[in-house]
Design an enzyme around this catalytic site. Structure first.
Site, PDB file in Angstrom:
ATOM      1  N   TRP A 101       0.832  -1.208   0.000  1.00  0.00           N
ATOM      2  CA  TRP A 101       0.000   0.000   0.000  1.00  0.00           C
ATOM      3  C   TRP A 101       0.865   1.256   0.000  1.00  0.00           C
ATOM      4  O   TRP A 101       0.553   2.231  -0.693  1.00  0.00           O
ATOM      5  CB  TRP A 101      -0.974  -0.007   1.169  1.00  0.00           C
ATOM      6  CG  TRP A 101      -1.983  -1.114   1.071  1.00  0.00           C
ATOM      7  CD1 TRP A 101      -2.165  -2.143   1.948  1.00  0.00           C
ATOM      8  CD2 TRP A 101      -2.937  -1.328   0.011  1.00  0.00           C
ATOM      9  NE1 TRP A 101      -3.172  -2.957   1.503  1.00  0.00           N
ATOM     10  CE2 TRP A 101      -3.659  -2.498   0.332  1.00  0.00           C
ATOM     11  CE3 TRP A 101      -3.251  -0.633  -1.157  1.00  0.00           C
ATOM     12  CZ2 TRP A 101      -4.682  -2.985  -0.493  1.00  0.00           C
ATOM     13  CZ3 TRP A 101      -4.264  -1.136  -1.983  1.00  0.00           C
ATOM     14  CH2 TRP A 101      -4.967  -2.294  -1.638  1.00  0.00           C
ATOM     15  N   ASP A 171      -1.594   6.502   6.434  1.00  0.00           N
ATOM     16  CA  ASP A 171      -2.692   5.628   6.037  1.00  0.00           C
ATOM     17  C   ASP A 171      -2.937   4.680   7.217  1.00  0.00           C
ATOM     18  O   ASP A 171      -2.081   3.847   7.537  1.00  0.00           O
ATOM     19  CB  ASP A 171      -2.268   4.842   4.782  1.00  0.00           C
ATOM     20  CG  ASP A 171      -3.294   3.802   4.343  1.00  0.00           C
ATOM     21  OD1 ASP A 171      -4.312   3.613   5.037  1.00  0.00           O
ATOM     22  OD2 ASP A 171      -3.057   3.168   3.284  1.00  0.00           O
ATOM     23  N   LYS A 195     -12.080  -1.765   6.652  1.00  0.00           N
ATOM     24  CA  LYS A 195     -11.262  -2.704   7.410  1.00  0.00           C
ATOM     25  C   LYS A 195     -11.768  -2.787   8.864  1.00  0.00           C
ATOM     26  O   LYS A 195     -12.024  -3.850   9.361  1.00  0.00           O
ATOM     27  CB  LYS A 195      -9.785  -2.300   7.396  1.00  0.00           C
ATOM     28  CG  LYS A 195      -9.219  -2.030   6.003  1.00  0.00           C
ATOM     29  CD  LYS A 195      -9.036  -3.303   5.180  1.00  0.00           C
ATOM     30  CE  LYS A 195      -8.944  -3.042   3.682  1.00  0.00           C
ATOM     31  NZ  LYS A 195      -7.734  -2.392   3.237  1.00  0.00           N
TER      32      LYS A 195
HETATM   33  C1  LIG Z   1      -7.223  -1.907   1.946  1.00  0.00           C
HETATM   34  C2  LIG Z   1      -6.161  -0.883   2.072  1.00  0.00           C
HETATM   35  C3  LIG Z   1      -6.024   0.145   1.115  1.00  0.00           C
HETATM   36  C4  LIG Z   1      -6.871   0.230  -0.128  1.00  0.00           C
HETATM   37  O1  LIG Z   1      -8.159   0.587   0.201  1.00  0.00           O
HETATM   38  P1  LIG Z   1      -9.272   0.878  -0.895  1.00  0.00           P
HETATM   39  O2  LIG Z   1     -10.357   1.514  -0.091  1.00  0.00           O
HETATM   40  O3  LIG Z   1      -9.650  -0.421  -1.499  1.00  0.00           O
HETATM   41  O4  LIG Z   1      -8.703   1.812  -1.896  1.00  0.00           O
HETATM   42  C5  LIG Z   1      -5.040   1.080   1.323  1.00  0.00           C
HETATM   43  N1  LIG Z   1      -4.255   1.041   2.405  1.00  0.00           N
HETATM   44  C6  LIG Z   1      -4.362   0.077   3.335  1.00  0.00           C
HETATM   45  C7  LIG Z   1      -3.464   0.084   4.520  1.00  0.00           C
HETATM   46  C8  LIG Z   1      -5.322  -0.907   3.195  1.00  0.00           C
HETATM   47  O5  LIG Z   1      -5.425  -1.872   4.124  1.00  0.00           O
END
Ligand SMILES: *Cc1c(COP(=O)(O)O)cnc(C)c1O
Length: 360
Positions: A101, A171, A195
């Site tokens: 990511w 993030d 998540k």
């Molecule tokens: C799942 C995830 C993403 C991507 O998320 P989307 O909403 O599908 O774009 C980005 N960063 C992390 C840490 C993730 O777990």
């Protein structure tokens, strides 16, 4: 009806209490005679929903008044572009690469400016968090970027990097609300909610006010400018209304359990059951350096791909679902987010013990 223990990395398990409440309110939300899905985002009922959701999130994370909370769309991945478009005044940013990511975010940012990858753990398949106490942070960097919890690899920053005064952007998609956080250490915190908080379709951005400006990169669309959404309190256009409503319920659920301190305690207790088992198992082993282990995502392997596949298949038959590791890593991964009950982790380790006895 029977529910399984769902170890999916995302979209992921939600609290049963929240789902039941939402079900009960499906046809008639709070005497309005309609579902939240059917109501105007300009209605009084929805205004109350989004206002309460923001306030509850502010309470939980103790978000200072000089930070805005934005409920946006486009998932976490949209932020990979939105962040540089809005924050890259010098067109330079530093990225710490701890997994796919962060890697994707860095690659996207490269479309807009110079990206310095100032640290990486790719040399050992992202199985650890690099030492970030004294990194070569760029003089002119607009921000330093991290992915705080690495969903795929199961590592987490236990201490934040020393950014040497530069704005920290994080993030937190897969560790959002899993433990207390000091918001003042960040310029921008964001995460997709699917998540650990709610249904896919909502991304939450918590951003310090001085970073919200009209001075964005040329060509930045109105919808990708933080100021657009900050000025309109996330109601510039139709927001992901039903998703925000569910997030609001999850915030209340966390509050009712005692907030983020209590979440951390619950999550540590759950993770300990699984990690303690892995540390003494003769068949399974964790893939991550102990000091960097995530409380949320726990990857493990047997060392034999066929046996891994057998495990995933038999676990599913036993009501333990979505344990297959990410396609880039293989093996298994148990995501044990806030809403995964303690009993679910115990059921998983009991099953692992049984599988070990049968297959050694
Ligand atoms: C799942 C995830 C993403 C991507 O998320 P989307 O909403 O599908 O774009 C980005 N960063 C992390 C840490 C993730 O777990």
């Amino acid at each position: 009806m029977s529910r399984v223990y769902n170890f999916s990395a995302g979209p992921a398990v939600l609290p049963e209490e929240v789902l039941k409440e939402a079900a009960a309110e499906m046809l008639d939300y709070n005497g309005t005679g309609m579902s939240v899905m059917e109501m105007s985002h300009r209605s009084k009922a929805f205004a109350e929903i989004i206002t309460a959701a923001e306030q509850d999130l502010r309470d939980l994370m103790q978000i200072p008044d000089n930070y805005k909370v934005l409920f946006l769309q486009g998932g976490a991945s949209q932020q990979f572009a939105m962040i540089p478009m809005n924050l890259m005044k010098n067109r330079v940013a530093d990225y710490i690469i701890t997994g796919q990511w962060a890697k994707k975010a860095a690659k996207e940012a490269e479309k807009y400016g110079k990206v310095n990858r100032i640290a990486s753990s790719e040399d050992r398949t992202f199985s650890y968090i690099p030492d970030c106490s004294d990194l070569p942070v760029s003089e002119d960097a607009d921000y330093v970027y991290i992915c705080e919890n690495n969903t795929i690899y199961g590592t987490k920053f236990k201490t934040l990097p020393n950014t040497k005064g530069k704005t920290l952007v994080a993030d937190v998609s897969s560790c959002f609300l899993s433990e207390p956080v000091d918001v003042t250490k960040y310029g921008l915190i964001y995460g997709g909610v699917q998540k650990n908080i709610g249904p896919a379709g909502v991304v939450i951005v918590i951003i310090r006010e001085d970073l919200i400006t009209e001075d964005v990169l040329p060509g930045t669309p109105t919808m990708l400018t933080y100021k657009t959404h900050a000025d309109a309190n996330s109601l510039y256009n139709t927001p992901p209304a039903y998703g925000i409503y569910i997030c609001g319920k999850v915030f209340k659920w966390i509050k009712s359990l005692g907030g983020l301190e209590a979440m951390k305690e619950r999550n540590e207790k759950k993770a300990k059951v699984l990690y303690d088992f892995l540390d003494q198992s003769r068949l399974f082993k964790g893939t991550v350096e102990k000091k960097d282990r995530s409380l949320m995502n726990v990857p493990f392997v047997t060392g034999d791909a066929d046996l891994d596949a057998k495990f995933v298949k038999e676990a599913k038959a036993a009501g333990l679902e979505n344990l297959k590791g990410h396609r880039t890593v293989g093996g298994m991964r148990a995501s044990i987010y806030n809403a995964m009950p303690y009993e679910g982790v115990v059921a998983l380790t009991d099953f692992m013990k049984k599988f070990e006895e049968e297959n050694l």
